[in-house]
Design an enzyme around this catalytic site. Structure first.
Site, PDB file in Angstrom:
ATOM      1  N   GLU A 112     -32.213  17.352  -7.123  1.00  0.00           N
ATOM      2  CA  GLU A 112     -31.449  18.335  -7.880  1.00  0.00           C
ATOM      3  C   GLU A 112     -32.094  19.506  -8.414  1.00  0.00           C
ATOM      4  O   GLU A 112     -33.256  19.207  -9.380  1.00  0.00           O
ATOM      5  CB  GLU A 112     -31.033  17.429  -9.018  1.00  0.00           C
ATOM      6  CG  GLU A 112     -30.020  18.248  -9.953  1.00  0.00           C
ATOM      7  CD  GLU A 112     -29.565  17.274 -11.364  1.00  0.00           C
ATOM      8  OE1 GLU A 112     -30.548  16.270 -11.510  1.00  0.00           O
ATOM      9  OE2 GLU A 112     -28.460  17.707 -11.822  1.00  0.00           O
ATOM     10  N   GLU A 168     -22.110  15.243 -15.449  1.00  0.00           N
ATOM     11  CA  GLU A 168     -23.112  14.899 -16.378  1.00  0.00           C
ATOM     12  C   GLU A 168     -23.468  15.724 -17.545  1.00  0.00           C
ATOM     13  O   GLU A 168     -23.634  16.964 -17.289  1.00  0.00           O
ATOM     14  CB  GLU A 168     -24.676  15.123 -15.322  1.00  0.00           C
ATOM     15  CG  GLU A 168     -25.932  14.602 -16.072  1.00  0.00           C
ATOM     16  CD  GLU A 168     -26.986  15.005 -15.579  1.00  0.00           C
ATOM     17  OE1 GLU A 168     -27.785  13.896 -15.213  1.00  0.00           O
ATOM     18  OE2 GLU A 168     -27.258  15.993 -15.341  1.00  0.00           O
TER      19      GLU A 168
END
Lengths: 270, 270
Positions: B150, B244
């Protein structure tokens, strides 16, 4: 609206400065690029030669919209919300000294990182009380000099991160020489709508920082500067848009691209 | 495309988690809200009861698209680029353990903060070598489990912050079970164009995090999610968009607004 760019009068740790040091040389470059003013980042006014700055900028026909003060926090730890009262007083005295210089230069004084970081140690109520008290003490020192609070994103600051918080603070500091400095880079992270926040700040918006979403020069990221300039025009903003940007790919290219891109936008509305 | 949300299996310091702990209760809520899956944030697989998770999620008809691993960095200091080889090995072993669990759950393993922070101590070349070596060692451990890197914004990470850097890393890690996880919140800060970056990642895009520009639920900030979903559709992305997000104004409202807002967008393209 006028176009500015930040220049630090000395080497500095803070990274988002196009130019650091070499004042005469860099001021001449900035003037040649067609900027109207230089925002000076100064750690301590004692370190600069006020009359030298004045005559240099006069010669180059550059004004100083504002003085940045954050290095006193970053490099000396001075802060309005430090638990140690001696340090809080030093921070207030430093801002008063900056106000003396600012009056000479007809500039505003930025309250950015020097307001400090409260962390987990200090309650938000306590931090707010110290912040409001410090601002009021400075504001009444000289009502001819404007103090401008900059909302700063959550990663760098935990006290006034967005414009709503800035406006709430304005309600508690009843001096009209205290206003807001908005920064497009910080707003991109913190403000649900950059344009609504500009309209919210309205008459209390005294200064504006431009940097793109990645903190490079305007045009390098995805912030919609035409829309920002249009919104600033709608609220009849007459001040500076001043580039506080990373010196990337290098300081001169960053400054030149800022000038080219922003001048085109400003021409349309001026 | 399917809709997910992150849930930490235990209390955690990391703030951008809608739900922390109370697995059964929160999983039931998530299921009722119509999510297709739960992304599990797990510090150490030893701390969770694998068969309990499996049967719970089976019962609720929820899948696990990915396992988040960053708490091992945040709370134990494990990192792929720690100067101490013992710590680097522990980080690699932890990821291998996560891969065992992931295989059972048919999930991917996220390489987020566990890759570590190089700071000023470690050269970028050294950090890259350690990172590539760690990824290759993990990738070959089990090629049936995908590892997803990520890109994370500059304030939280200094190793792979934007998608271009992620793709450059892909060129050095020649395992097709290593790909990218993109996150709209981080991209808003780091990527000059969110849409161009999605197109750049293309076939190496294995997972997608949604959070608005202020890290609240999608719809709370200024990120253009309709355009993101449209772009994901253009590259034929078939995976999850997984929230998230900060638990604001509270976890349930954040989850419910995510579900309502995203379901409407996904209905249009599914």
């Amino acid at each position: 609206m006028k176009l500015g760019i930040v220049l630090s009068t000395q080497a500095a740790k803070f990274s988002a400065l196009a130019y650091k040091g070499h004042l005469a040389e860099n001021a001449a470059k900035i003037s040649r690029l067609g900027f109207d003013g230089i925002e000076l980042a100064i750690r301590d006014p004692q370190l600069v030669d006020q009359s030298e700055i004045k005559s240099l900028l006069n010669e180059l026909d550059l004004t100083v919209p504002a003085i940045g003060t954050g290095q006193a926090f970053g490099e000396e730890g001075l802060s309005f919300v430090n638990p140690d009262g001696v340090i809080r007083k030093k921070a207030i005295d430093r801002i008063k000294a900056q106000m003396h210089l600012a009056e000479e230069l007809e500039a505003m004084v930025i309250i950015g990182l020097i307001r400090g970081f409260r962390g987990n140690e200090i309650s938000s109520e306590q931090a707010e009380t110290w912040l409001v008290d410090a601002l009021c003490e400075c504001a009444q020192e000289n009502e001819n000099v404007k103090l401008i609070i900059e909302p700063i994103n959550r990663y760098e600051c935990d006290l006034i991160c967005n414009v709503q918080e800035g406006m709430d603070l304005m309600d508690k500091v009843e001096y009209s020489n205290v206003g807001l400095l908005l920064d497009s880079f910080h707003m991109n992270i913190e403000d649900p709508s950059i344009y609504d926040s500009i309209r919210l700040a309205k008459d209390r918006l005294y200064h504006f920082h431009i940097a793109d979403s990645n903190r490079w020069y305007p045009g390098a990221g995805h912030i919609d500067f035409p829309q920002i300039i249009e919104t600033l025009k709608q609220i009849d903003y007459q001040g500076f848009v001043s580039a506080e940007i990373l010196p990337l790919p290098d300081p001169d290219v960053a400054a030149e691209r800022t000038a080219t891109y922003m001048r085109k936008l400003l021409l349309k509305i001026n």
